[in-house]
Design a protein around this motif. Sequence first.
Motif, PDB file in Angstrom:
ATOM      1  N   ALA A 191       0.733  -1.057   0.067  1.00  0.00           N
ATOM      2  CA  ALA A 191       0.116  -0.014   0.028  1.00  0.00           C
ATOM      3  C   ALA A 191       0.977   1.252   0.194  1.00  0.00           C
ATOM      4  N   ARG A 192       2.045   1.276   0.582  1.00  0.00           N
ATOM      5  CA  ARG A 192       2.789   2.571   0.879  1.00  0.00           C
ATOM      6  C   ARG A 192       3.904   2.644  -0.092  1.00  0.00           C
ATOM      7  N   ASP A 193       4.476   1.382  -0.571  1.00  0.00           N
ATOM      8  CA  ASP A 193       5.607   1.559  -1.088  1.00  0.00           C
ATOM      9  C   ASP A 193       5.760   0.494  -2.439  1.00  0.00           C
ATOM     10  N   ARG A 194       4.489   0.503  -3.201  1.00  0.00           N
ATOM     11  CA  ARG A 194       4.636  -0.599  -4.369  1.00  0.00           C
ATOM     12  C   ARG A 194       5.550  -0.195  -5.179  1.00  0.00           C
ATOM     13  N   ALA A 195       5.832   0.993  -5.483  1.00  0.00           N
ATOM     14  CA  ALA A 195       6.516   1.365  -6.727  1.00  0.00           C
ATOM     15  C   ALA A 195       7.892   1.101  -6.450  1.00  0.00           C
ATOM     16  N   LEU A 196       8.560   0.727  -5.351  1.00  0.00           N
ATOM     17  CA  LEU A 196       9.824   0.371  -4.963  1.00  0.00           C
ATOM     18  C   LEU A 196      10.037  -0.632  -5.440  1.00  0.00           C
ATOM     19  N   LEU A 197       9.091  -1.829  -5.621  1.00  0.00           N
ATOM     20  CA  LEU A 197       9.463  -2.960  -6.319  1.00  0.00           C
ATOM     21  C   LEU A 197       9.411  -3.096  -7.718  1.00  0.00           C
ATOM     22  N   ARG A 198       9.211  -1.905  -8.383  1.00  0.00           N
ATOM     23  CA  ARG A 198       9.266  -1.934  -9.672  1.00  0.00           C
ATOM     24  C   ARG A 198      10.534  -1.108 -10.395  1.00  0.00           C
ATOM     25  N   VAL A 199      11.181  -0.647  -9.450  1.00  0.00           N
ATOM     26  CA  VAL A 199      12.387   0.155  -9.632  1.00  0.00           C
ATOM     27  C   VAL A 199      13.443  -0.732 -10.480  1.00  0.00           C
ATOM     28  N   GLY A 200      13.750  -0.293 -11.515  1.00  0.00           N
ATOM     29  CA  GLY A 200      14.481  -1.046 -12.410  1.00  0.00           C
ATOM     30  C   GLY A 200      16.082  -1.170 -12.017  1.00  0.00           C
ATOM     31  N   GLY A 201      16.836  -2.247 -12.356  1.00  0.00           N
ATOM     32  CA  GLY A 201      18.119  -2.169 -11.893  1.00  0.00           C
ATOM     33  C   GLY A 201      18.339  -2.822 -10.598  1.00  0.00           C
ATOM     34  N   TRP A 202      19.704  -3.420 -10.520  1.00  0.00           N
ATOM     35  CA  TRP A 202      20.179  -3.694  -9.237  1.00  0.00           C
ATOM     36  C   TRP A 202      21.296  -3.246  -8.758  1.00  0.00           C
ATOM     37  N   ARG A 203      21.703  -3.200  -7.460  1.00  0.00           N
ATOM     38  CA  ARG A 203      22.732  -2.406  -6.845  1.00  0.00           C
ATOM     39  C   ARG A 203      24.077  -2.815  -7.377  1.00  0.00           C
ATOM     40  N   ASN A 204      24.433  -4.036  -7.528  1.00  0.00           N
ATOM     41  CA  ASN A 204      25.528  -4.670  -8.289  1.00  0.00           C
ATOM     42  C   ASN A 204      25.461  -4.968  -9.747  1.00  0.00           C
ATOM     43  N   GLY A 205      24.775  -4.550 -10.486  1.00  0.00           N
ATOM     44  CA  GLY A 205      24.313  -4.983 -11.967  1.00  0.00           C
ATOM     45  C   GLY A 205      23.579  -6.174 -11.914  1.00  0.00           C
ATOM     46  N   SER A 206      23.331  -7.185 -11.182  1.00  0.00           N
ATOM     47  CA  SER A 206      22.600  -8.364 -11.695  1.00  0.00           C
ATOM     48  C   SER A 206      22.171  -8.619 -10.242  1.00  0.00           C
ATOM     49  N   ALA A 208      21.891 -11.798  -8.997  1.00  0.00           N
ATOM     50  CA  ALA A 208      22.886 -12.755  -8.479  1.00  0.00           C
ATOM     51  C   ALA A 208      24.051 -12.300  -7.958  1.00  0.00           C
ATOM     52  N   ALA A 209      24.701 -11.124  -8.378  1.00  0.00           N
ATOM     53  CA  ALA A 209      25.770 -10.468  -8.000  1.00  0.00           C
ATOM     54  C   ALA A 209      25.585  -9.556  -6.666  1.00  0.00           C
ATOM     55  N   THR A 210      24.164  -9.026  -6.808  1.00  0.00           N
ATOM     56  CA  THR A 210      23.596  -8.294  -5.604  1.00  0.00           C
ATOM     57  C   THR A 210      23.404  -9.213  -4.507  1.00  0.00           C
ATOM     58  N   LEU A 211      22.707 -10.193  -4.739  1.00  0.00           N
ATOM     59  CA  LEU A 211      22.369 -11.051  -3.628  1.00  0.00           C
ATOM     60  C   LEU A 211      23.856 -11.712  -2.970  1.00  0.00           C
ATOM     61  N   ARG A 212      24.873 -11.980  -3.815  1.00  0.00           N
ATOM     62  CA  ARG A 212      26.230 -12.414  -3.414  1.00  0.00           C
ATOM     63  C   ARG A 212      26.737 -11.486  -2.477  1.00  0.00           C
ATOM     64  N   ARG A 213      26.819 -10.014  -3.147  1.00  0.00           N
ATOM     65  CA  ARG A 213      27.313  -9.099  -2.197  1.00  0.00           C
ATOM     66  C   ARG A 213      26.694  -8.730  -0.734  1.00  0.00           C
ATOM     67  N   HIS A 214      25.248  -8.990  -0.827  1.00  0.00           N
ATOM     68  CA  HIS A 214      24.265  -8.923   0.218  1.00  0.00           C
ATOM     69  C   HIS A 214      24.800  -9.874   1.396  1.00  0.00           C
ATOM     70  N   PHE A 215      24.843 -10.980   0.920  1.00  0.00           N
ATOM     71  CA  PHE A 215      25.099 -12.128   1.668  1.00  0.00           C
ATOM     72  C   PHE A 215      26.554 -11.884   2.483  1.00  0.00           C
ATOM     73  N   THR A 216      27.586 -11.516   1.527  1.00  0.00           N
ATOM     74  CA  THR A 216      28.947 -11.387   2.024  1.00  0.00           C
ATOM     75  C   THR A 216      28.825 -10.284   3.237  1.00  0.00           C
ATOM     76  N   PHE A 217      27.979  -9.300   2.896  1.00  0.00           N
ATOM     77  CA  PHE A 217      27.993  -8.105   3.983  1.00  0.00           C
ATOM     78  C   PHE A 217      27.443  -8.841   5.133  1.00  0.00           C
ATOM     79  N   SER A 218      26.236  -9.656   5.209  1.00  0.00           N
ATOM     80  CA  SER A 218      25.574 -10.093   6.174  1.00  0.00           C
ATOM     81  C   SER A 218      26.089 -11.286   6.950  1.00  0.00           C
ATOM     82  N   LEU A 219      26.992 -11.989   6.483  1.00  0.00           N
ATOM     83  CA  LEU A 219      27.697 -13.012   7.241  1.00  0.00           C
ATOM     84  C   LEU A 219      28.200 -12.757   8.364  1.00  0.00           C
ATOM     85  N   PRO A 220      29.158 -11.981   8.624  1.00  0.00           N
ATOM     86  CA  PRO A 220      29.660 -11.586   9.636  1.00  0.00           C
ATOM     87  C   PRO A 220      28.609 -11.269  10.852  1.00  0.00           C
TER      88      PRO A 220
END
Length: 426
Positions: A191-206, A208-220
Motif C-alpha cells: 500500500a505504501r511503497d509498491r513502486a519500490l518493487l518496480r524500480v529497475g536495475g540492481w545495486r551490483n549490476g545483476s 545474482a551479484a547483488t545477492l552475493r554482495r548482500h550475503f557477504t555483508f550479512s555473514l559476519p
Amino acid sequence: MLHGIVVIDGWLVSSLGEGAVAVLGLSASIAGLLIGLIVAFSNATQIRIAQAFGSADRVFLKSALLSGLTINIAVVLAGLCLLAAFAGPLIDGLAHDAEIAAGARSYLSIFAVVIVAEAVGHCLTGHFNGCGETRLPALSYIVAVPVNVTVSVVLIHGLFGAPALGVTGAAVGSAVASVLQVGFLAGLLLARDRALLRVGGWRNGSFAATLRRHFTFSLPIAATFGSATIAMSVCGLLYARLPVNDFAAMTIIMPWVQVVGTFGMCWAQAAGIYVGQMLGRSTPGEVLDAFLSVVWRSSFLASGLVALIYAGICLASPWIYPELHPDTRATLLSFLPILILLPFPKGSNAICGNTLRAGGETLYVMHVFVWSQWLFRVPATAAAVLWLDASVTVVFALVLAEELIKFTPFHARMRRGHWKTGRIED
C-alpha cells in the motif's frame, strides 16, 4: 513482542504445571536456533536498508529488501529440513520423560509455521525500521498479540467446544497470530511503497551479484547473532538437565530477560539505524560523537527501567504464576540481584555493537561475541550443570558474567573511532 510469543505461551501453559512448562522450554530451545538465524540475517538487512535510505538510492533500497528476503527464505527452508531430520532424536535424548518428548514434538510441528512467517515478517520489519517507519512493525504485533492470546487460551483449555490441545494449542495460537502479522506487514508494504518493487536495475549490476554482495555483508552479522542464539539454545538444552523445578524457573525467566531487555536493546538498535543513515549521508565524525553522547546518557535511563521491570516480575511471581511449586517461585526470587545489575553492561555493550556494525566493523563485533560465548559462557554453563552441580542461581549469573567480559573490548574499540570512516561497500 517477537520474544513475547514464548512468554505468552509460557504464561498460558503455566496453569498446566511444571511438566507443560518443561515441554515449552525444550521446544523453544530448539525452535530458537532457527528464529535466531532469521533475526540475524534480518538485522544485517536492516543495516543495509538504513544505509540505502540515508543515501536516497532507490535501487540500493530495493536490492537490500529483496536480497534479504531471498536469504531469509532460503535459510528457513534449509533449517526446517534439518529440524525434520534431527529434532526428534534430540528431543528424545533431552526430555525428562516420554510425555514431555511427545508434547515437544507436537509443539514444534505447529511452531514451524511461526518460523516460516517470521522469515518474511522480520525482513519486512527490518525494511520499515531501516526507513525510519518504526511504528509500523510495532503496530503489526499489537494487532497479532491479542489474537495469539485468544486463540491459545481457547485451544489450550478447550473452551467454547474447541478441542483441549494443551501445549499444542499454544503453538496453534502463535501460528495464527504470526501469519496475521506477516499479512499485515506485506499489505502495508504494497500500500505504501509498491513502486519500490518496480524500480529497475540492481545495486551490483545483476540480482545474482547483488545477492552475493548482500550475503557477504550479512555473514559476519549473521554469524554474530547466530552464534548468540545457538549459544543461548545450547545453554537452554543444558538447563534441561537441571531438576525440573529449576528448569521451569529458567524457562520462565529467560524469555522475560529477552522481552524486557528489548527496551535497552532496541534503544541501541535504533542508534545503529541512525548511524547507518548518517554514514550514508557522509556525516562528520564530531556530529556522530555528539549524537552517541546523548544516546549513551539516555541508555542508562532505559537500563534502569529494565531493572525495575525485572524486579517487579520477580517480586510478583507468586501472583503471576500462582500454580507453580513454591520452590520454583523461590528460585525466581533468587535471580533478583543478577537481574538488577544485568541491564547496564548489556545496554552499553549493545550500543557499541550496533554502532560498530553500522560503521563496517562487523568482523570485530563477531569476534567479541563468538569468543565470549564459546570460550566462556557455554563451557562454564556445561561445567556448572553437568559436573559441578552448581545452584541454578550460579548458572543464571553466568549471563551477567558474559556481559562483563565483553565490556572492555567493545568500549576500547569505540574509542579508537575507525568506524566513523567506514564506507558502505566496506
